[in-house]
Write a protein that holds these residues in place. Structure first.
Motif, PDB file in Angstrom:
ATOM      1  N   ILE A 119       0.834  -1.207   0.000  1.00 14.07           N
ATOM      2  CA  ILE A 119       0.000   0.000   0.000  1.00 14.07           C
ATOM      3  C   ILE A 119       0.872   1.262   0.000  1.00 14.07           C
ATOM      4  O   ILE A 119       0.542   2.259  -0.636  1.00 14.07           O
ATOM      5  N   GLN A 123       1.013   4.394  -2.616  1.00 12.11           N
ATOM      6  CA  GLN A 123       0.825   5.767  -2.129  1.00 12.11           C
ATOM      7  C   GLN A 123       1.974   6.684  -2.548  1.00 12.11           C
ATOM      8  O   GLN A 123       1.786   7.892  -2.638  1.00 12.11           O
ATOM      9  N   ARG A 145      -5.980   2.090  -2.457  1.00 14.63           N
ATOM     10  CA  ARG A 145      -6.609   0.765  -2.422  1.00 14.63           C
ATOM     11  C   ARG A 145      -7.424   0.497  -3.684  1.00 14.63           C
ATOM     12  O   ARG A 145      -7.436  -0.618  -4.215  1.00 14.63           O
ATOM     13  N   ALA A 157      -2.527  -5.575  -0.080  1.00 15.01           N
ATOM     14  CA  ALA A 157      -2.166  -4.214   0.348  1.00 15.01           C
ATOM     15  C   ALA A 157      -1.200  -4.195   1.530  1.00 15.01           C
ATOM     16  O   ALA A 157      -0.301  -3.354   1.587  1.00 15.01           O
TER      17      ALA A 157
END
Ligand code: ADP
Ligand code: MG
Length: 278
Positions: A119, A123, A145, A157
């Motif tokens: 994740i 990001q 997500r 994730a």
């Protein structure tokens, strides 16, 4: 000589296509280069290349190992310096267009020897939007997500990126590129070393991007899928060999010029036959 004078016009067009300088890029050309030369040492890796990649299309950059394909992408992104020439992104210099480009590097060039969660990798694609000092809002986390979901990796994730298979890592890098909401996607051999399911998942996402009006440019090594996947092709071997629609440019003549003796003649013939049949 008389035989040369009476050549059919198609042959002449193909020759012209290889020799002629392309037209001046329109402002909406996602990526255009003029006279691009890049050198790591004395010998240029990319020499005096003109290229124009069309909008709302999937383009392939094709050429043998060491032909300068990755170098061309990196110079277009401005991550390695140019010796000479210009690069225009949607008609503007790269500095004014950085947030319109997403880049997925050649997978082998990324080494995850420190623990990073999937994740977080996605990001990273959002930092440019949030600003380095900004906090990722809940909305941004949700977006990361969602992008993982689009590449079929939502369940991963919270895993460590280093523990994923090569194909799974490639999907995560694509999710990161999606998070950037770019208009131009540059991918360096996105299908290299991935399994068939991942290849399918990646091509589906790229075709969706195209249908949304984005431009996708891939360095691509698998000649057998060029006609299925791409609209436009750019052939390079240090110099520009040819560029144009796959239908008219992905020809045995241009492949021979690009690969020299390095592709078996039978293989080139098969590709050309596949082309004339489709
Ligand atoms: P391709 O992606 O088509 O296989 P590259 O762009 O990676 O080719 O490399 C083009 C040429 O530049 C090759 O001869 C390669 O060895 C050389 N090259 C690439 N990266 C570097 C580097 N960082 N330093 C020196 N030479 C390099
Ligand atoms: Mg490469």
């Amino acid at each position: 000589m008389a035989p040369t004078m009476t050549r059919p016009s198609m042959t002449i067009a193909a020759q012209d296509g290889r020799a002629a300088r392309p037209a001046t890029p329109a402002p909406d050309n996602p990526l255009a280069m003029r006279g691009l030369t890049v050198s790591y040492g004395e010998k240029p890796a990319v020499f005096s290349v003109d290229a124009t990649f069309p909008a709302r299309s999937m383009s392939a950059i094709i050429g043998p190992n060491g032909a300068g394909k990755s170098t061309l992408l990196k110079a277009a992104l401005g991550v390695i310096p140019r010796l000479s020439g210009d690069v225009l992104i949607f008609g503007t210099p790269i500095d004014q267009a950085r947030d319109r480009i997403a880049y997925v590097p050649q997978r082998a060039s990324v080494d995850w020897d420190f623990p990073t969660m999937v994740i977080d990798v996605v990001q990273m694609g959002l930092y440019r939007k949030v600003g380095l000092l900004g906090r990722l809002s809940g909305q941004m986390a949700a977006k990361a997500r969602d992008c993982l979901d689009r590449v079929g990796m939502a369940d991963f994730a919270d895993r460590q990126i280093g523990q994923l298979s090569g194909g799974q890592q490639q999907r995560v890098f694509l999710a990161r590129a999606l998070a950037q909401d770019a208009d131009l996607y540059l991918l360096d051999e996105p299908f290299a070393g991935v399994d068939a399911a991942t290849e399918r998942a990646i091509i589906d996402v790229l075709k969706l991007l195209k249908s949304e009006g984005k431009a996708v440019v891939c360095v691509h090594h698998d000649l057998s899928t060029v006609r299925d996947y791409f609209d436009h092709v750019f052939l390079i071997n240090v110099r520009r060999i040819a560029e144009g629609p796959v239908e008219t440019t992905f020809t045995a003549e241009n492949l021979n010029a690009t690969y020299g003796g390095r592709l078996a003649a039978t293989h080139i013939d098969e590709l050309a036959i596949a082309g004339s049949a489709s």
